[in-house]
Design an enzyme around this catalytic site. Structure first.
Site, PDB file in Angstrom:
ATOM      1  N   TYR A  79       0.021 -66.688 -30.736  1.00  0.00           N
ATOM      2  CA  TYR A  79       0.528 -67.227 -29.475  1.00  0.00           C
ATOM      3  C   TYR A  79       0.846 -66.110 -28.495  1.00  0.00           C
ATOM      4  O   TYR A  79       0.936 -64.935 -28.863  1.00  0.00           O
ATOM      5  CB  TYR A  79       1.786 -68.074 -29.710  1.00  0.00           C
ATOM      6  CG  TYR A  79       3.058 -67.265 -29.884  1.00  0.00           C
ATOM      7  CD1 TYR A  79       3.959 -67.135 -28.826  1.00  0.00           C
ATOM      8  CD2 TYR A  79       3.355 -66.632 -31.080  1.00  0.00           C
ATOM      9  CE1 TYR A  79       5.120 -66.381 -28.972  1.00  0.00           C
ATOM     10  CE2 TYR A  79       4.508 -65.888 -31.237  1.00  0.00           C
ATOM     11  CZ  TYR A  79       5.385 -65.763 -30.176  1.00  0.00           C
ATOM     12  OH  TYR A  79       6.522 -65.015 -30.328  1.00  0.00           O
ATOM     13  N   LYS A 110       1.133 -61.146 -33.445  1.00  0.00           N
ATOM     14  CA  LYS A 110       2.000 -62.123 -32.774  1.00  0.00           C
ATOM     15  C   LYS A 110       1.720 -63.519 -33.332  1.00  0.00           C
ATOM     16  O   LYS A 110       1.129 -64.385 -32.682  1.00  0.00           O
ATOM     17  CB  LYS A 110       1.803 -62.078 -31.264  1.00  0.00           C
ATOM     18  CG  LYS A 110       2.958 -62.712 -30.485  1.00  0.00           C
ATOM     19  CD  LYS A 110       2.855 -62.415 -29.002  1.00  0.00           C
ATOM     20  CE  LYS A 110       3.944 -63.100 -28.204  1.00  0.00           C
ATOM     21  NZ  LYS A 110       5.284 -62.538 -28.463  1.00  0.00           N
ATOM     22  N   GLU A 165      12.979 -53.252 -33.976  1.00  0.00           N
ATOM     23  CA  GLU A 165      12.988 -53.952 -32.690  1.00  0.00           C
ATOM     24  C   GLU A 165      14.058 -55.031 -32.734  1.00  0.00           C
ATOM     25  O   GLU A 165      14.834 -55.115 -33.689  1.00  0.00           O
ATOM     26  CB  GLU A 165      11.612 -54.558 -32.413  1.00  0.00           C
ATOM     27  CG  GLU A 165      11.129 -55.537 -33.472  1.00  0.00           C
ATOM     28  CD  GLU A 165       9.720 -56.057 -33.212  1.00  0.00           C
ATOM     29  OE1 GLU A 165       9.142 -55.730 -32.166  1.00  0.00           O
ATOM     30  OE2 GLU A 165       9.207 -56.814 -34.054  1.00  0.00           O
ATOM     31  N   LEU A 181       6.165 -55.435 -32.764  1.00  0.00           N
ATOM     32  CA  LEU A 181       5.147 -56.074 -31.942  1.00  0.00           C
ATOM     33  C   LEU A 181       4.716 -55.116 -30.826  1.00  0.00           C
ATOM     34  O   LEU A 181       5.566 -54.459 -30.216  1.00  0.00           O
ATOM     35  CB  LEU A 181       5.714 -57.344 -31.320  1.00  0.00           C
ATOM     36  CG  LEU A 181       4.747 -58.146 -30.448  1.00  0.00           C
ATOM     37  CD1 LEU A 181       3.739 -58.871 -31.320  1.00  0.00           C
ATOM     38  CD2 LEU A 181       5.500 -59.119 -29.563  1.00  0.00           C
TER      39      LEU A 181
END
Length: 287
Positions: A32, A151, A184, A208
């Site tokens: 996505y 992702k 992250e 990511l």
């Protein structure tokens, strides 16, 4: 009323339906993207599309659209939803598709499910240290899978970490690996500032490849007035940083002034954040 796109058809979002045997529903087997548009102008549209195409290739989902065809589809969807407001986000979801049974192995001769919809988003934060929303975070060990560079729509690990922050009255959860190194946030990338130097973890399978992260890095390097490093960042460095930021398409560059109940630096939004945010803002529509 929001207009969605589903497998070649534009229709009201309330009428969009997929099969319960869709592998996106059963396995989170898909990729996505979320892309912001401000007054009809996209931020990072082609990098988002290229990341999605790369993700589909990595997990072997057929992609029947070129990058330009994806751009046309999403621009058209935004145009059809202009009545929702000036600032819109578009969610793009491609699953492996619907099989006749539930089976872990990739099915053959199945067409991917393509689903997109638009929604209203807030205006960008002001580049003003006195007015911008200040974020409060907790830190916790990163317990997600080891392929965070994909992702994937299978976001349960991220959701659980995000809920940790939410349940404790904070905006986000900042994650670190078993070595005590920053990875992250649960839904964002992370930066710190120390002695005027902007530092962010290197891009690997633990984080990511954020589009906002990339625009920040590229625009700051191109501007040349601020120093930036991509390297391993320890949590000791995070806790002793002058500034901490979290970044994403929806947050842009969000200043963190509290971590684990303690002030970050002097507890105020930093000067480097303001300079970096102005540089990013000037460049963001170029991508």
């Amino acid at each position: 009323m929001s207009i969605a796109y589903l497998n070649g058809e534009y229709l009201p979002l309330e009428e969009a339906r997929i099969s319960p045997l869709d592998r996106g529903f059963l396995f989170g087997d898909g990729i996505y993207e979320v892309i912001p548009y401000y007054n009809g102008k996209s931020v990072g549209l082609m990098p988002h599309i290229n990341r999605m195409i790369n993700g589909l290739s990595i997990i072997e989902i057929k992609n029947s659209h070129t990058a330009d065809e994806w751009k046309t589809l999403l621009d058209d969807l935004i145009a059809k939803n202009s009545g929702l407001g000036e600032n819109l986000g578009v969610y793009v979801h491609v699953s492996r598709g619907t099989d006749t049974k539930r089976n872990h192995a990739y099915p053959e001769n199945v067409e991917p499910t393509i689903f997109c919809f638009a929604f209203g988003i807030k205006s960008p934060e002001p580049a003003d240290r006195a007015k911008v929303h200040q974020y409060s975070l907790i830190s916790t060990e990163d317990l997600r899978w080891q392929r965070c560079h994909i992702k994937s729509t299978a976001l349960l690990g991220n959701v659980i970490h995000y809920q940790e922050g939410h349940s404790s009255g904070n905006d986000e959860a900042l994650l670190y690996n078993a070595k005590g190194e920053l990875t992250e946030g649960s839904s964002c990338n992370a930066f710190i500032v120390k002695d005027g130097v902007i530092i962010t973890p290197i891009q690997d399978n633990q984080i990511l490849p954020g589009i906002t992260r990339r625009i920040i890095i590229d625009s700051i390097k191109a501007d040349g007035s601020l120093k930036l490093e991509e390297r391993t960042v320890t949590m000791d460095e995070v806790r002793n940083a002058d500034e901490v930021w979290v970044t994403s398409s929806s947050k842009e560059i969000a200043p963190v002034t509290k971590l684990d109940g303690k002030p970050v630096g002097n507890g105020e939004v930093g000067e480097i954040w303001e300079k970096a945010f102005n540089i990013y803002t000037a460049a963001k529509f170029d991508y």
